[in-house]
Scaffold this active site. Structure first.
Site, PDB file in Angstrom:
ATOM      1  N   LYS A  97       0.842  -1.198   0.000  1.00 32.46           N
ATOM      2  CA  LYS A  97       0.000   0.000   0.000  1.00 32.46           C
ATOM      3  C   LYS A  97       0.877   1.247   0.000  1.00 32.46           C
ATOM      4  O   LYS A  97       1.517   1.584   0.987  1.00 32.46           O
ATOM      5  CB  LYS A  97      -0.936   0.041   1.213  1.00 32.46           C
ATOM      6  CG  LYS A  97      -2.133   0.881   0.873  1.00 32.46           C
ATOM      7  CD  LYS A  97      -2.677   1.848   1.875  1.00 32.46           C
ATOM      8  CE  LYS A  97      -1.910   2.936   2.476  1.00 32.46           C
ATOM      9  NZ  LYS A  97      -1.791   4.158   1.679  1.00 32.46           N
ATOM     10  N   GLY A 102      -4.861   3.333  -1.795  1.00 34.48           N
ATOM     11  CA  GLY A 102      -5.957   3.698  -0.904  1.00 34.48           C
ATOM     12  C   GLY A 102      -5.500   4.572   0.245  1.00 34.48           C
ATOM     13  O   GLY A 102      -4.330   4.948   0.330  1.00 34.48           O
ATOM     14  N   GLY A 111      -4.725   5.355   4.074  1.00 32.70           N
ATOM     15  CA  GLY A 111      -4.244   4.606   5.237  1.00 32.70           C
ATOM     16  C   GLY A 111      -5.227   4.617   6.395  1.00 32.70           C
ATOM     17  O   GLY A 111      -5.441   3.593   7.052  1.00 32.70           O
ATOM     18  N   GLY A 163      -6.008   0.958   6.666  1.00 27.77           N
ATOM     19  CA  GLY A 163      -4.814   0.556   7.418  1.00 27.77           C
ATOM     20  C   GLY A 163      -5.118  -0.484   8.478  1.00 27.77           C
ATOM     21  O   GLY A 163      -4.412  -1.488   8.613  1.00 27.77           O
ATOM     22  N   GLU A 207       9.630   1.828  10.574  1.00 27.05           N
ATOM     23  CA  GLU A 207      10.639   2.846  10.246  1.00 27.05           C
ATOM     24  C   GLU A 207       9.939   4.186  10.369  1.00 27.05           C
ATOM     25  O   GLU A 207       9.127   4.539   9.514  1.00 27.05           O
ATOM     26  CB  GLU A 207      11.162   2.653   8.817  1.00 27.05           C
ATOM     27  CG  GLU A 207      11.825   1.316   8.556  1.00 27.05           C
ATOM     28  CD  GLU A 207      13.143   1.141   9.276  1.00 27.05           C
ATOM     29  OE1 GLU A 207      13.710   2.133   9.769  1.00 27.05           O
ATOM     30  OE2 GLU A 207      13.611  -0.005   9.358  1.00 27.05           O
ATOM     31  N   CYS A 259      13.794  11.107   6.277  1.00 28.64           N
ATOM     32  CA  CYS A 259      13.560  10.784   7.687  1.00 28.64           C
ATOM     33  C   CYS A 259      14.848  10.809   8.503  1.00 28.64           C
ATOM     34  O   CYS A 259      14.835  11.135   9.675  1.00 28.64           O
ATOM     35  CB  CYS A 259      12.881   9.434   7.801  1.00 28.64           C
ATOM     36  SG  CYS A 259      13.676   8.202   6.803  1.00 28.64           S
ATOM     37  N   GLU A 294       9.978  16.627  14.677  1.00 23.98           N
ATOM     38  CA  GLU A 294      10.381  16.432  13.283  1.00 23.98           C
ATOM     39  C   GLU A 294       9.629  17.426  12.391  1.00 23.98           C
ATOM     40  O   GLU A 294       8.398  17.453  12.394  1.00 23.98           O
ATOM     41  CB  GLU A 294      10.061  15.009  12.849  1.00 23.98           C
ATOM     42  CG  GLU A 294      10.537  14.727  11.442  1.00 23.98           C
ATOM     43  CD  GLU A 294      10.273  13.289  11.040  1.00 23.98           C
ATOM     44  OE1 GLU A 294       9.133  12.834  11.170  1.00 23.98           O
ATOM     45  OE2 GLU A 294      11.224  12.631  10.592  1.00 23.98           O
TER      46      GLU A 294
HETATM   47  P1  NAD Z   1       2.001   8.813   7.411  1.00 26.67           P
HETATM   48  O1  NAD Z   1       2.302   8.017   8.592  1.00 26.67           O
HETATM   49  O2  NAD Z   1       0.858   9.737   7.449  1.00 26.67           O
HETATM   50  O3  NAD Z   1       1.751   7.877   6.131  1.00 26.67           O
HETATM   51  C1  NAD Z   1       2.629   6.826   5.788  1.00 26.67           C
HETATM   52  C2  NAD Z   1       1.822   5.673   5.253  1.00 26.67           C
HETATM   53  O4  NAD Z   1       1.017   5.163   6.303  1.00 26.67           O
HETATM   54  C3  NAD Z   1       0.871   6.040   4.126  1.00 26.67           C
HETATM   55  O5  NAD Z   1       0.847   5.002   3.188  1.00 26.67           O
HETATM   56  C4  NAD Z   1      -0.463   6.131   4.837  1.00 26.67           C
HETATM   57  O6  NAD Z   1      -1.548   5.872   3.987  1.00 26.67           O
HETATM   58  C5  NAD Z   1      -0.317   5.039   5.858  1.00 26.67           C
HETATM   59  N1  NAD Z   1      -1.181   5.147   7.027  1.00 26.67           N
HETATM   60  C6  NAD Z   1      -1.680   6.264   7.601  1.00 26.67           C
HETATM   61  N2  NAD Z   1      -2.437   5.929   8.664  1.00 26.67           N
HETATM   62  C7  NAD Z   1      -2.409   4.577   8.771  1.00 26.67           C
HETATM   63  C8  NAD Z   1      -2.978   3.639   9.666  1.00 26.67           C
HETATM   64  N3  NAD Z   1      -3.754   4.010  10.690  1.00 26.67           N
HETATM   65  N4  NAD Z   1      -2.737   2.329   9.471  1.00 26.67           N
HETATM   66  C9  NAD Z   1      -1.954   1.918   8.456  1.00 26.67           C
HETATM   67  N5  NAD Z   1      -1.393   2.759   7.571  1.00 26.67           N
HETATM   68  C10 NAD Z   1      -1.611   4.081   7.727  1.00 26.67           C
HETATM   69  O7  NAD Z   1       3.359   9.535   7.119  1.00 26.67           O
HETATM   70  P2  NAD Z   1       3.667  10.558   5.964  1.00 26.67           P
HETATM   71  O8  NAD Z   1       3.224  11.891   6.387  1.00 26.67           O
HETATM   72  O9  NAD Z   1       3.155  10.044   4.692  1.00 26.67           O
HETATM   73  O10 NAD Z   1       5.292  10.431   5.927  1.00 26.67           O
HETATM   74  C11 NAD Z   1       6.109  11.258   6.651  1.00 26.67           C
HETATM   75  C12 NAD Z   1       6.616  10.596   7.920  1.00 26.67           C
HETATM   76  O11 NAD Z   1       7.235   9.351   7.628  1.00 26.67           O
HETATM   77  C13 NAD Z   1       7.682  11.388   8.608  1.00 26.67           C
HETATM   78  O12 NAD Z   1       7.431  11.371   9.999  1.00 26.67           O
HETATM   79  C14 NAD Z   1       8.971  10.656   8.311  1.00 26.67           C
HETATM   80  O13 NAD Z   1      10.000  10.794   9.214  1.00 26.67           O
HETATM   81  C15 NAD Z   1       8.502   9.262   8.250  1.00 26.67           C
HETATM   82  N6  NAD Z   1       9.410   8.472   7.413  1.00 26.67           N
HETATM   83  C16 NAD Z   1      10.229   7.571   8.037  1.00 26.67           C
HETATM   84  C17 NAD Z   1      11.126   6.825   7.290  1.00 26.67           C
HETATM   85  C18 NAD Z   1      12.031   5.824   7.940  1.00 26.67           C
HETATM   86  O14 NAD Z   1      12.585   4.992   7.245  1.00 26.67           O
HETATM   87  N7  NAD Z   1      12.220   5.840   9.236  1.00 26.67           N
HETATM   88  C19 NAD Z   1      11.194   6.995   5.911  1.00 26.67           C
HETATM   89  C20 NAD Z   1      10.350   7.931   5.338  1.00 26.67           C
HETATM   90  C21 NAD Z   1       9.450   8.655   6.090  1.00 26.67           C
END
Ligand code: NAD
Length: 476
Positions: A170, A201, A203, A207, A245, A279, A379
């Site tokens: 996803k 879709g 999250g 999710g 992550e 990140c 962050e």
């Molecule tokens: P997000 O958590 O909003 O979304 C990430 C993914 O999670 C998306 O695919 C989203 O649809 C899904 N998602 C959202 N709610 C969910 C739920 N309840 N259950 C399952 N899936 C769900 O994050 P974002 O705003 O898209 O990305 C930015 C964040 O990601 C930053 O905090 C960044 O640091 C972190 N990030 C971490 C890494 C790492 O490797 N540690 C890499 C990239 C980004």
């Protein structure tokens, strides 16, 4: 406008049970770029059942067959590199050269690096009274964010396929297109039906269904700490493995005796890359207080080298942020930094007229930041660097570790030995020594609230495996 109509389940392109669509907006101009289906929970169930059905035969395939398919998929990506690059530029604003070189070519090379690791699954440890074997963990749900969408997918898909797992993928709402192209490539490949399934879709809507499904053995999640916690909560009742992550606020210690120009330039570049949406970005630069003025001058010059603009232009090395929402979030942090009394060296909340139609933020550097300020603790995920002065190296190490995160870190000292000595005291999953660069052979993952588990390389493969002990009856 590009329009993708279907999801990819069990080796077929299928309609979603829902009529809902997701819109992909180009953050450089605010225009609609594409639309994709928005899967519902019935689609989730179908995809997971397909992955479950495919698992036993796929996991029993010989390692060289799985390795050959990984390379076949990488070849397919190579043949469509321009398309993959274009959709990443248009959906998240990454400049063309960076998208092509790092986001796409880097991802293809990284996928290939998992092919030879498939044979690790055949290795056994034979002891006098038991044999230890490694097996694939099972059905894996792979959830990704939008900042390095193809690399993050490959960092999960490569080891999952090498280990013999089946997957339901996803992508983030903002960046589903490279995953759909990858599904087209896989559709043309020899990968058996059901091994790879793709749901586009929202999250927050699907999710929980993905992470709580009883047929799923593991969830690998990359994204915000907030969503990562929800993933773990949904997965807990069925005791799945959860690899997270998450976010970071990584410290970078520049020690007395370091080559100051090289060290500061490295730190500025690290934070500004990908408009600060990395990140593991080294967003807290800790510098000796007596060298602060010199550091500020070098940092200002380094920031001026970032050319903000249309990501399709060759001269641009910093595009917009991934969305208006992300832009507003980052601008509000910049306002907080000014309110908190940090010294704004460059950037800020103003934008040239020509950039106002996109989600741009100027490369921004704050100096004289205290580590307890909001801008040093939370962050920001934008092109914002905090320079924090310290009195002595012991204090620098304490400040570096005073964070709820522990994803990455870096040290630049007079020499490698001195830097490694400091690095050993930092509570983070990675430490970049003397200006080192990211590589996909090294394990990547967080301490503390930055996550659980590791991606990339052999450690990344191990996440997708179970260990079985076969105990031998010596009398037999
Ligand atoms: P997000 O958590 O909003 O979304 C990430 C993914 O999670 C998306 O695919 C989203 O649809 C899904 N998602 C959202 N709610 C969910 C739920 N309840 N259950 C399952 N899936 C769900 O994050 P974002 O705003 O898209 O990305 C930015 C964040 O990601 C930053 O905090 C960044 O640091 C972190 N990030 C971490 C890494 C790492 O490797 N540690 C890499 C990239 C980004």
């Amino acid at each position: 406008m590009k329009k993708f109509e279907q999801l990819y389940i069990d080796g077929h392109w299928v309609n979603s049970h829902s009529d809902a669509q997701l819109e992909v907006i180009n953050p450089a101009n605010g225009e609609l770029y594409a639309s994709v289906p928005s899967a519902d929970v019935q689609d989730v169930d179908n995809a997971i059942r397909a992955a479950s059905k495919a698992f036993s035969s796929w996991s029993e395939q010989p390692a060289n067959f799985r390795a050959a398919i990984i390379n076949e998929i990488a070849d397919g990506m190579q043949a469509r590199i321009d398309e993959l690059t274009e959709v990443i530029v248009a959906s998240m604003g990454c400049p063309l050269s960076l998208a092509s070189e790092i986001q796409v070519q880097g991802a293809i090379d990284a996928l290939r690096s998992f092919a030879p690791l498939a044979s690790e699954m055949d290795k056994q440890q034979v002891h006098a009274n038991h044999i230890v074997v490694t097996e694939a963990v099972g059905v894996c749900v792979l959830i990704n964010p939008w900042n390095y969408p193809l690399s993050q997918l490959v960092g999960k898909l490569g080891p999952a396929l090498a280990a013999g797992c089946t997957v339901v993928v996803k992508p983030a709402e903002q960046t589903p297109l490279q995953d759909l192209i990858l599904a087209e490539i896989i559709h043309q490949s020899s990968l058996p039906h059901g091994v790879f399934n793709l749901l586009t879709g929202v999250g927050s809507q699907i999710g929980e269904a993905l992470c709580s499904h009883a047929l799923v053995d593991m969830v690998s999640f990359t994204g915000s700490t907030l969503a990562g916690v929800k993933v773990a909560q949904a997965a807990a009742p069925t005791v799945k493995r959860v690899c997270q992550e998450l976010g970071g606020k990584s410290p970078y210690i520049i020690a007395q005796g370091a080559d100051l120009a090289a060290a500061v330039r490295y730190g500025v570049e690290d934070v500004m890359l990908n408009s600060g949406q990395t990140c593991c970005a080294l967003t807290r630069m800790l510098v000796p207080a007596e060298q602060l003025a010199e550091v500020e001058e070098i940092a200002k010059y380094a920031a001026a080298e970032w050319q903000l603009g249309d990501p399709m232009l060759a001269a641009t090395n910093m595009g917009p942020l991934s969305s208006r929402q992300q832009q507003q979030r980052v601008l509000s942090y910049i306002e907080k930094g000014i309110e908190e009394g940090a010294k704004l060296l460059c950037g800020g909340t103003q934008l040239p007229e020509a950039l106002r139609k996109g989600a741009y933020v100027m490369p921004t550097i704050f100096s004289d930041v205290r580590n307890d300020m909001i801008i040093a603790q939370e962050e920001i995920f934008g092109p914002v660097l905090c320079i924090i002065p310290y009195q002595n190296i012991q204090q620098a190490i304490e400040l570096a570790n005073e964070t709820p995160f522990g994803l990455s870190s870096a040290v630049f000292a007079a020499n490698q030995t001195a830097a490694i000595n400091i690095a050993s005291k930092l509570r983070a999953g990675q430490c970049y020594i003397q200006g080192a660069l990211f590589n996909t052979d090294s394990p990547f993952g967080g301490y503390k609230q930055s996550g659980n588990g590791r991606e990339w390389g052999l450690e990344g493969l191990k996440e997708y495996t179970e260990t079985k002990a076969m105990l031998i009856n010596a009398a037999d």
